[in-house]
Design an enzyme around this catalytic site. Structure first.
Site, PDB file in Angstrom:
ATOM      1  CD  GLU A  36      -8.895  -3.250  -2.011  1.00 21.25           C
ATOM      2  OE1 GLU A  36      -9.429  -3.178  -0.901  1.00 21.25           O
ATOM      3  OE2 GLU A  36      -8.147  -4.189  -2.361  1.00 21.25           O
ATOM      4  CG  ASP A  52      -1.783  -1.269   1.273  1.00 20.90           C
ATOM      5  OD1 ASP A  52      -2.272  -1.700   0.214  1.00 20.90           O
ATOM      6  OD2 ASP A  52      -1.946  -1.825   2.371  1.00 20.90           O
TER       7      ASP A  52
HETATM    8  O1  FUB Z   1      -3.349  -3.850   2.787  1.00 18.32           O
HETATM    9  C1  FUB Z   1      -4.654  -4.009   3.263  1.00 18.32           C
HETATM   10  C2  FUB Z   1      -5.656  -3.690   2.203  1.00 18.32           C
HETATM   11  O2  FUB Z   1      -5.396  -4.498   1.052  1.00 18.32           O
HETATM   12  C3  FUB Z   1      -5.602  -2.284   1.696  1.00 18.32           C
HETATM   13  O3  FUB Z   1      -6.286  -1.376   2.513  1.00 18.32           O
HETATM   14  C4  FUB Z   1      -6.148  -2.448   0.340  1.00 18.32           C
HETATM   15  O4  FUB Z   1      -5.931  -1.357  -0.511  1.00 18.32           O
HETATM   16  C5  FUB Z   1      -5.458  -3.706  -0.111  1.00 18.32           C
HETATM   17  O5  FUB Z   1      -4.144  -3.436  -0.547  1.00 18.32           O
END
Ligand code: FUB
Length: 317
Positions: free
Chosen positions: A202, A24
């Site tokens: 996301e 991330d």
């Molecule tokens: O790393 C945890 C979660 O997985 C993140 O918040 C998302 O964007 C995905 O990468």
């Protein structure tokens, strides 16, 4: 932590961080330094799921040599949260640094915390309560941007993209406008296989360049559902205004990471444009043990971006 080869200015190889698992990526340029905020996948998993308790920061002045600033904020600093130190983003305003972090609220769903610091590398202090807390699971992956007129926006969300207009203090938002749900249409985010029927998944990353607003995000294509193949790719949409309407732009990176998630972070630094992302390519890598990488790219004259290949690293600047 450094790598060198070729071109006189060296070459930084992927993954950028080789001694721990990171994911991330969220770059922030401040003066002559690029700060890279990341999540941290623990080596030992609890319940065979993402096991993430702190946020890390690394910095570079040349994209080759990186300084490790260690843990800069953690669940231990957020009394009301108990797990899931997920994808953050940082920004500076009036000499203070704000780190927006999704976490699991004890007894609740996901919520967005804000850490505040006088320094880009912390220590960050929590507000004492969530800034965004709708009581559902959508409140993850905040992305923050201050427009030329001084209005700041915080977008976030999975499966829906939502935003707030931040107040100038950066730790509260305009409650008259409230939390706005972006229309999840195929024109904006393409037909896809995530829960809204679009490709938006996301990990939004919101910024502006040459008068065009960009929303880069992790996405699920329609094809992936037919194949029962659910790895994320990266895609982008653009708009002529900060709140849309968004127009789908195309695929930014195919599912090359080899792990279920991917997560974009974009920055211009010393005359070059970079996409930060994550893969599973460190030894032992898998969907819960990811590693942050970077690729250099260029914009087309009309502001569009061609698909960016995963790469072995970047040249020094
Ligand atoms: O790393 C945890 C979660 O997985 C993140 O918040 C998302 O964007 C995905 O990468």
């Amino acid at each position: 932590m450094s790598d060198s080869q070729e071109n006189g200015k060296g070459f930084g190889t992927n993954p950028i961080i080789k001694n721990i698992y990171t994911a991330d990526p969220a770059p922030m340029v401040c003066g002559d330094t690029l700060y890279l905020y990341t999540t941290h996948d623990e080596d030992v998993l609890i319940n065979d799921f993402y096991t993430m308790v702190d946020w890390r920061c690394f910095s570079t002045k040349d994209m080759v040599h990186w300084t490790d600033h260690g843990k800069i904020f953690s669940l231990d600093d957020i009394a009301w949260a108990d797990s899931r130190a997920w994808a953050p983003q940082a920004i500076e305003r009036n000499g203070k640094f704000y780190l927006y972090c999704p976490v699991h609220k004890t007894g609740g769903g996901m919520a967005i915390a804000v850490g505040v610091s006088d320094h880009p590398t912390g220590p960050f202090k929590d507000l004492g309560a969530p800034m965004i807390d709708e009581g559902d699971w959508n409140d993850i992956d905040p992305t923050v941007f201050i427009d030329d007129d001084g209005q700041a926006y915080l977008y976030f969300g999975n499966p829906e993209l939502r935003y707030v207009k931040l107040n100038e203090d950066m730790i509260s938002y305009d409650t008259n406008v409230g939390i706005v749900k972006v229309p999840m249409t195929e024109e904006s985010f393409a037909k896809g296989s995530h829960m809204t029927g679009t490709s938006y998944g996301e990990g939004p990353w919101f910024y502006k360049r040459n008068g065009l607003y960009y929303m880069v995000y992790a996405a699920f294509s329609a094809k992936e559902k037919e194949d029962d193949h659910r790895d994320e790719h990266l895609a982008y949409s653009t708009s002529t205004g900060p709140t849309g309407p968004w127009v789908y732009g195309g695929v930014l990176m195919t599912e090359e990471g080899g792990v279920f998630t991917n997560h974009p972070g974009i920055a211009d630094f010393k005359g070059h444009s970079y996409l930060f992302y994550h893969t599973g390519e460190l030894p032992g890598g898998n969907l819960f043990h990811r590693s942050v990488c970077v690729a250099e790219f260029t914009y087309n004259a009309d502001g569009s971006i061609d698909t960016i290949p995963k790469c072995s690293g970047v040249s020094g600047v």
